[in-house]
Design a protein around this motif. Structure first.
Motif, PDB file in Angstrom:
ATOM      1  N   PHE A 127     -14.654   9.760 -37.451  1.00  0.00           N
ATOM      2  CA  PHE A 127     -14.277   8.109 -37.057  1.00  0.00           C
ATOM      3  C   PHE A 127     -15.632   7.740 -36.551  1.00  0.00           C
ATOM      4  O   PHE A 127     -15.783   6.520 -36.588  1.00  0.00           O
ATOM      5  CB  PHE A 127     -13.225   8.185 -36.216  1.00  0.00           C
ATOM      6  CG  PHE A 127     -12.606   6.803 -36.223  1.00  0.00           C
ATOM      7  CD1 PHE A 127     -11.586   6.350 -37.021  1.00  0.00           C
ATOM      8  CD2 PHE A 127     -12.831   5.810 -35.350  1.00  0.00           C
ATOM      9  CE1 PHE A 127     -11.301   5.099 -37.075  1.00  0.00           C
ATOM     10  CE2 PHE A 127     -12.435   4.666 -35.351  1.00  0.00           C
ATOM     11  CZ  PHE A 127     -11.625   4.145 -36.381  1.00  0.00           C
ATOM     12  N   HIS A 128     -16.464   8.465 -35.741  1.00  0.00           N
ATOM     13  CA  HIS A 128     -17.801   7.739 -35.437  1.00  0.00           C
ATOM     14  C   HIS A 128     -18.588   7.169 -36.413  1.00  0.00           C
ATOM     15  O   HIS A 128     -19.326   6.097 -36.284  1.00  0.00           O
ATOM     16  CB  HIS A 128     -18.577   8.846 -34.361  1.00  0.00           C
ATOM     17  CG  HIS A 128     -19.550   8.048 -33.615  1.00  0.00           C
ATOM     18  ND1 HIS A 128     -20.745   8.984 -33.567  1.00  0.00           N
ATOM     19  CD2 HIS A 128     -20.175   6.984 -33.820  1.00  0.00           C
ATOM     20  CE1 HIS A 128     -21.721   8.202 -33.032  1.00  0.00           C
ATOM     21  NE2 HIS A 128     -21.444   6.933 -33.185  1.00  0.00           N
TER      22      HIS A 128
ATOM     23  N   VAL B 255     -12.897   9.558 -29.207  1.00  0.00           N
ATOM     24  CA  VAL B 255     -13.571   9.739 -30.412  1.00  0.00           C
ATOM     25  C   VAL B 255     -14.920  10.403 -29.833  1.00  0.00           C
ATOM     26  O   VAL B 255     -15.558  10.083 -28.725  1.00  0.00           O
ATOM     27  CB  VAL B 255     -13.874   8.467 -31.391  1.00  0.00           C
ATOM     28  CG1 VAL B 255     -14.910   8.778 -32.238  1.00  0.00           C
ATOM     29  CG2 VAL B 255     -12.427   7.846 -31.702  1.00  0.00           C
ATOM     30  N   ALA B 256     -15.132  11.379 -30.457  1.00  0.00           N
ATOM     31  CA  ALA B 256     -16.737  12.264 -29.993  1.00  0.00           C
ATOM     32  C   ALA B 256     -17.778  11.807 -30.847  1.00  0.00           C
ATOM     33  O   ALA B 256     -17.645  11.482 -31.886  1.00  0.00           O
ATOM     34  CB  ALA B 256     -16.706  13.701 -30.086  1.00  0.00           C
TER      35      ALA B 256
ATOM     36  N   ALA C 199     -16.657   7.212 -25.288  1.00  0.00           N
ATOM     37  CA  ALA C 199     -16.950   7.122 -24.004  1.00  0.00           C
ATOM     38  C   ALA C 199     -18.520   7.949 -23.927  1.00  0.00           C
ATOM     39  O   ALA C 199     -18.612   8.929 -24.393  1.00  0.00           O
ATOM     40  CB  ALA C 199     -16.147   8.053 -22.914  1.00  0.00           C
ATOM     41  N   VAL C 200     -19.173   7.276 -23.273  1.00  0.00           N
ATOM     42  CA  VAL C 200     -20.719   7.721 -22.829  1.00  0.00           C
ATOM     43  C   VAL C 200     -20.998   7.670 -21.536  1.00  0.00           C
ATOM     44  O   VAL C 200     -20.419   7.100 -20.825  1.00  0.00           O
ATOM     45  CB  VAL C 200     -21.705   7.260 -23.911  1.00  0.00           C
ATOM     46  CG1 VAL C 200     -21.389   7.326 -25.483  1.00  0.00           C
ATOM     47  CG2 VAL C 200     -21.750   5.526 -23.672  1.00  0.00           C
ATOM     48  N   LYS C 201     -22.208   8.412 -21.302  1.00  0.00           N
ATOM     49  CA  LYS C 201     -22.583   8.376 -19.737  1.00  0.00           C
ATOM     50  C   LYS C 201     -23.259   7.188 -19.447  1.00  0.00           C
ATOM     51  O   LYS C 201     -23.047   6.673 -18.270  1.00  0.00           O
ATOM     52  CB  LYS C 201     -23.463   9.691 -19.585  1.00  0.00           C
ATOM     53  CG  LYS C 201     -23.937   9.870 -18.156  1.00  0.00           C
ATOM     54  CD  LYS C 201     -24.856  11.103 -18.087  1.00  0.00           C
ATOM     55  CE  LYS C 201     -25.235  10.995 -16.594  1.00  0.00           C
ATOM     56  NZ  LYS C 201     -26.102  12.497 -16.629  1.00  0.00           N
TER      57      LYS C 201
ATOM     58  N   ALA D 161     -27.629   4.819 -28.239  1.00  0.00           N
ATOM     59  CA  ALA D 161     -28.014   5.894 -29.365  1.00  0.00           C
ATOM     60  C   ALA D 161     -26.616   6.077 -30.215  1.00  0.00           C
ATOM     61  O   ALA D 161     -26.750   6.377 -31.406  1.00  0.00           O
ATOM     62  CB  ALA D 161     -28.147   7.314 -28.599  1.00  0.00           C
ATOM     63  N   ALA D 162     -25.421   5.964 -29.602  1.00  0.00           N
ATOM     64  CA  ALA D 162     -24.181   6.439 -30.250  1.00  0.00           C
ATOM     65  C   ALA D 162     -24.317   5.155 -31.298  1.00  0.00           C
ATOM     66  O   ALA D 162     -23.541   5.106 -32.276  1.00  0.00           O
ATOM     67  CB  ALA D 162     -23.059   6.184 -29.504  1.00  0.00           C
TER      68      ALA D 162
END
Length: 256
Positions: free
Chosen positions: A208-209, A202-203, A222-224, A231-232
């Motif tokens: 869907f986010h 999921v971006a 997935a994030v860094k 933030a997401a």
């Protein structure tokens, strides 16, 4: 305190609401103080909410329903809990075994229909690349028993209504870059019983986010780093719950 209360249940909750109110009346709550009105979603419900003798509305439901009530009567005070896009952030310092258990319980114990059900897992850094985490999550989801509540062993029950709209899109249609870690399946004829699904890839900013889906579908984003995770998690318009698993009990646990 001191006000008359009128319960108008959503159509799928008519039976339980009637039983609850009958029990309260039998317990001694006066009927002229506590009213039960099965108004449905048509003209009767609109007339009730629009009546100036109604001082305020307390709503648990969708944001669309709250907006509809507001359109019927702009000056009406509304106290609304409208669910939202709930997320759990999982980092490499977390106990991944416990994280999987908590994630599966939150996302699927009520077939995703609880207001606080996890709809999104935000995987930070190494967790987003961890094959062990994905395998463990997929195994846990596939072992859930799906069925009707008449079976005492059922862990994932039916939807209150047949899937339609965004609730039908979520288990049947992927967006660009997404794959099924666990693909959901319709298990009945009318679309109420679904096996749980997990959407991988999921971006940020995707459908869907941001979209609330009141069903047994979980997304993996997935994030860094933790800043990107926050933030997401805050990117949605609303959401009543947010979580993060406890750190692993062993200090110095290497990230995978």
């Amino acid at each position: 305190a001191g006000s008359v209360g009128i319960l108008t249940p959503a159509p799928p909750a008519r039976g339980p609401a009637a039983v609850l109110w009958a029990a309260l009346w039998e317990a001694g709550v006066p009927r002229d103080v506590l009213r039960f009105v099965d108004s449905g979603e048509g003209d009767a419900g609109r007339a009730l909410i629009s009546d100036p003798r109604v001082d305020r509305v307390i709503l648990t439901g969708s944001s669309e329903t709250a907006s509809l009530f507001r359109s019927w009567r702009p000056d009406l005070p509304i106290l609304a809990e409208t669910s939202g896009k709930n997320a759990i952030v999982i980092t490499g310092s977390g106990d991944l075994d416990q994280a999987v258990a908590d994630l599966v319980h939150s996302a699927f114990s009520h077939a995703g229909q609880k207001c606080s059900a996890a709809s999104l897992a935000i995987l930070v850094g190494s967790v987003g690349r961890s094959e062990r985490f994905r395998k463990q999550l997929a195994d846990a989801v596939r072992t859930l028993r799906v069925g009707l509540p008449t079976d005492a062993l059922t862990r994932v029950g039916p939807l209150v209504e047949p899937a339609s709209g965004k609730l039908l899109r979520a288990p049947t249609q992927l967006d660009e870059g997404e794959t099924w870690l666990v693909e959901p399946k319709q298990l009945d004829d009318d679309g109420r019983v679904w096996s749980p699904g997990v959407r991988d890839g999921v971006a940020p900013g995707s459908w869907f986010h941001h979209t609330e889906v009141f069903g047994p579908v979980l997304g993996l984003l997935a994030v860094k780093d933790p800043e990107d995770a926050i933030a997401a998690q805050n990117a949605g318009e609303y959401g009543p719950t947010a979580g993060s698993p406890a750190p692993h009990p062993r200090e110095g646990q290497p990230e995978e």
